[in-house]
Scaffold this active site. Structure first.
Site, PDB file in Angstrom:
ATOM      1  N   ASP A 307      54.891  30.499  55.457  1.00 24.77           N
ATOM      2  CA  ASP A 307      54.760  31.906  55.103  1.00 24.77           C
ATOM      3  C   ASP A 307      53.792  32.704  55.962  1.00 24.77           C
ATOM      4  O   ASP A 307      54.037  33.857  56.266  1.00 24.77           O
ATOM      5  CB  ASP A 307      54.349  32.039  53.633  1.00 24.77           C
ATOM      6  N   VAL A 388      55.102  37.213  48.513  1.00 19.19           N
ATOM      7  CA  VAL A 388      55.943  36.741  49.612  1.00 19.19           C
ATOM      8  C   VAL A 388      57.306  36.406  49.018  1.00 19.19           C
ATOM      9  O   VAL A 388      57.514  35.327  48.475  1.00 19.19           O
ATOM     10  CB  VAL A 388      55.346  35.494  50.303  1.00 19.19           C
ATOM     11  N   ASN A 390      60.024  35.869  46.537  1.00 19.05           N
ATOM     12  CA  ASN A 390      60.070  35.639  45.093  1.00 19.05           C
ATOM     13  C   ASN A 390      58.722  35.233  44.506  1.00 19.05           C
ATOM     14  O   ASN A 390      58.491  35.374  43.321  1.00 19.05           O
ATOM     15  CB  ASN A 390      61.113  34.559  44.765  1.00 19.05           C
ATOM     16  N   TYR A 391      57.837  34.692  45.345  1.00 22.63           N
ATOM     17  CA  TYR A 391      56.575  34.177  44.851  1.00 22.63           C
ATOM     18  C   TYR A 391      55.428  35.167  45.048  1.00 22.63           C
ATOM     19  O   TYR A 391      55.468  36.006  45.950  1.00 22.63           O
ATOM     20  CB  TYR A 391      56.201  32.876  45.577  1.00 22.63           C
ATOM     21  N   HIS A 440      60.419  21.617  45.013  1.00 21.90           N
ATOM     22  CA  HIS A 440      59.881  22.084  46.292  1.00 21.90           C
ATOM     23  C   HIS A 440      58.383  21.835  46.340  1.00 21.90           C
ATOM     24  O   HIS A 440      57.778  21.427  45.347  1.00 21.90           O
ATOM     25  CB  HIS A 440      60.198  23.578  46.470  1.00 21.90           C
ATOM     26  N   ASP A 449      35.794  25.991  59.233  1.00 25.21           N
ATOM     27  CA  ASP A 449      34.969  25.840  60.439  1.00 25.21           C
ATOM     28  C   ASP A 449      33.536  25.593  59.950  1.00 25.21           C
ATOM     29  O   ASP A 449      32.802  26.525  59.630  1.00 25.21           O
ATOM     30  CB  ASP A 449      35.099  27.113  61.271  1.00 25.21           C
ATOM     31  N   ASP A 590      30.520  20.391  67.162  1.00 24.22           N
ATOM     32  CA  ASP A 590      30.934  21.611  66.461  1.00 24.22           C
ATOM     33  C   ASP A 590      32.380  21.373  66.011  1.00 24.22           C
ATOM     34  O   ASP A 590      33.298  21.368  66.836  1.00 24.22           O
ATOM     35  CB  ASP A 590      30.825  22.788  67.441  1.00 24.22           C
TER      36      ASP A 590
HETATM   37 CU   LIG Z   1      56.833  26.488  43.238  1.00 25.36          CU
END
Ligand SMILES: [Cu+2]
Length: 644
Positions: A307, A388, A390-391, A440, A449, A590
């Site tokens: 996404d 995004v 349907n969600y 799903h 970081d 780092d």
């Molecule tokens: Cu789900």
């Protein structure tokens, strides 16, 4: 109504106060002028991404005079030609303009115009109309098209195009919930440059599920319950945090709040004041990618979204409403993103900042000295919500009085649906009559970081286990910690192990606590499944970050996205698999910690027609970062809360 809001007006100033502040509307326009003057906007050009190109960490930390740069992903809407551009605002010039090769670099993210175009394209296509007519669907004005990013599956005629695959739903009336009525078995493949359907797969026909899913409709939901009495949150003296531009302070915490069209909320320079000094913990924290693969292997085997890289999750952030989305004494920050033309668009109240009571912090009734003490935990909450398709996802970062940091993602919205085949179907669950939702995953990648008391950090894997009875363990009760230092990138692709209580400790290799041991923060994973796609699946190559819960890389300012810079239709191998190919030393360096987490979602009937929040996330806890409980100085909430 007692909720109050303070808002920082993002549009008022065209100049940022700090090198990590998000790009302003004025800066987007100035950058656009530079691109136009360089001839980069000749022809119909879409901005598929536009945002701040952050300066390298060492320059920010050194307080150097920094160049202010913006990055844009440009796409020629007539030809599909794609260019990755970086401009310098003070330098008034183009620093880089690299033309992409779609075969190796992939395609630019989906742009707003693609959504509108796709519905018109499929509705006008005779082949697709015929497929609908065979299903008894003659009125295409009632059919909604859902464009889904295509992935790469090695089909030459697909992969050479900038394309989406389209699944369709019936929307009977203007307010009908289309997701309740999937038209299964058929998909249109749409070329976004040629603006046409170039292929239709039509494998089977199943009845379109009929039951309404319109949860706003009283006929569906019933009358509203009348038994909930008000809860009000009041802070008569105001909140305990301060927000100065994008700089946020609360108790011992300080950080900078950022926002990006692709990543959404970003947090910078998170540090704790302790012992009279500012102690850095995380230089930058964000969720720069996620993958949502669906498990139905039939004609819709390709359904999987990355996404952030394919659609940009910051761009679709919600404007939050006081008293609805956020309660209490709230401060909001606006977010400025851009439209397809690169013109700034302000999302008001995109980021919500508030403080919450979080139950008991610590409590003890002592059997010997008679003391009975109780303290309340609080947390600072920095969050945003994005839609995004349907969600809907809420991204919440919590900072606690005891130094704990938590990231929580709240998944809600509407399940992606299919028609239920009516027999035993292991790939989906029936959630309404004839309506199924495929199993799903939602796998998020956190990029942390880390700067635990400075740049020199390392990661240790800590397992706990029992030991067999033996001479040193005659009664078999031994429990031991096993600590393994991860010293090279090749060794640091790790999976969680719930049976061993596995955690990862990010230690300073320079600073020790009063016991002479490294100060550290421990990452507590949820130990849910990682990517379940086969190792040889095309998706696994494209979402390589999701095959492990943990990765550790050496910091490189160009390594920001776990699935690579260009994710849409990228053939695979970019991002973390490429980052670790050099097998750099990560021991006392780092470093960046990447954490994969999220649910494998077996839909329930209770998730339909709109899903109650499902939570996932991770926790970072100070481990020997302090010399003892850092919250002994928290006062009792009221004098009568402490006895003895
Ligand atoms: Cu789900």
């Amino acid at each position: 109504m007692t909720d109050t809001a303070a808002r920082v007006d993002e549009t008022a100033s065209s100049h940022p106060g700090h090198p990590l502040d998000p790009a302003t509307a004025g800066e987007y326009l100035a950058g656009r002028e530079i691109m136009a003057a360089a001839g980069l906007l000749a022809g119909p050009t879409g901005f598929a991404y536009y945002g701040l190109e952050e300066p390298p960490k060492e320059d920010v930390l050194a307080g150097r005079d920094l160049d202010r740069r913006l990055r844009a992903f440009l796409i020629n809407l007539d030809t599909g030609a794609s260019t990755d551009v970086i401009v310098s605002l003070p330098g008034q010039r183009v620093i880089r303009a690299r033309r992409l090769d779609p075969r190796t670099d992939g395609q630019m993210p989906i742009i707003d115009a693609d959504y509108a175009a796709v519905e018109e394209i499929v509705r006008a296509d005779p082949g697709w109309r015929a497929a609908m007519a065979r299903r008894g669907l003659d009125d295409v004005s009632k059919i909604r098209a859902c464009p889904i990013t295509a992935g790469v599956f090695g089909v030459a005629d697909d992969d050479r195009r900038r394309m989406v695959r389209v699944l369709a739903f019936v929307q009977e009336s203007e307010h009908d919930l289309a997701w309740a009525h999937p038209i299964d078995g058929v998909a249109a493949y749409v070329d976004l440059v040629e603006k046409k359907v170039f292929k239709i797969t039509d494998e089977f026909e199943l009845p379109v599920p009929a039951e309404s899913g319109d949860y706003d409709d009283e006929a569906v939901r019933g009358p509203h319950r009348t038994t909930l009495r008000p809860i009000e949150i009041t802070q008569p003296e105001g909140p305990s945090f301060t927000l100065d531009g994008h700089a946020l302070r609360w108790q011992d915490w300080s950080m900078r709040v950022g926002f990006d069209a692709r990543e959404g909320l970003t947090l910078h320079q998170i540090s704790l004041r302790s012992g009279g000094r500012e102690r850095p913990v995380i230089y930058r924290a964000s969720i720069p990618e996620m993958v949502v693969p669906y498990g139905d292997p039939r004609f819709r085997y390709w359904q999987a979204y990355l996404d952030a890289g394919e659609y940009l999750i910051g761009k679709t952030a919600n404007s939050l409403e006081l008293g609805c989305d956020c309660l209490g004494e709230v401060a909001y920050l606006d977010a400025t993103v851009t439209d397809d033309a690169g013109q700034p668009r302000v999302i008001q109240n995109a980021i919500c900042i508030h403080e919450e009571d979080f139950g008991i912090l610590w409590k003890h009734t002592d059997i010997f000295n008679g003391s009975a003490a109780s303290r309340r935990q609080r947390r600072l909450v920095v969050s945003y919500f994005t839609t995004v398709g349907n969600y809907d996802y809420g991204f919440y970062w919590y900072f606690y009085l005891d130094g704990t940091i938590e990231c929580e993602i709240k998944a809600t919205g509407v399940l992606f649906t299919s028609a239920y085949p009516g027999s035993d179907h292991p790939y989906s669950t029936e959630v309404a009559p004839g309506l199924a939702a495929p199993v799903h995953q939602h796998l998020f990648s956190a990029r942390l970081d880390m700067t635990v008391d400075g740049l020199a950090n390392a990661v240790e894997e800590v397992d706990v286990s029992g030991r067999p009875i033996g001479p040193d363990n005659p009664y078999g009760n031994a429990i031991v910690q096993t600590v393994t230092r991860l010293t090279r990138e090749s060794q640091a692709g790790r999976r969680a192990d719930g049976a061993r209580g596995r955690t990862w400790r990010i230690i300073s290799t320079e600073h020790v606590n009063r016991f002479g041991r490294p100060v550290s923060y421990t990452l507590y994973p949820e130990s849910a499944p990682v990517l379940l796609a086969d190792p040889a699946a095309p998706l696994t190559a494209r979402a390589g970050f999701a095959i492990n819960h943990l990765w550790v890389t050496r910091y490189d300012p160009d390594q920001r996205y776990p699935a690579g810079d260009f994710v849409n239709q990228h053939p695979g191998g970019a991002g973390i698999p490429a980052f670790i190919a050099g097998d750099r030393d990560i021991n006392g360096a780092d470093i960046v910690v990447w954490h994969t987490f999220g649910p494998t979602h077996v839909p329930r009937p209770e998730d339909w027609p709109v899903m109650p929040i499902a939570r996932c996330g991770f926790t970072l806890k100070p481990t020997g970062f302090f010399d003892r409980n850092p919250t002994l100085d928290v006062p009792p909430p009221s004098p009568h809360c402490s006895v003895g």
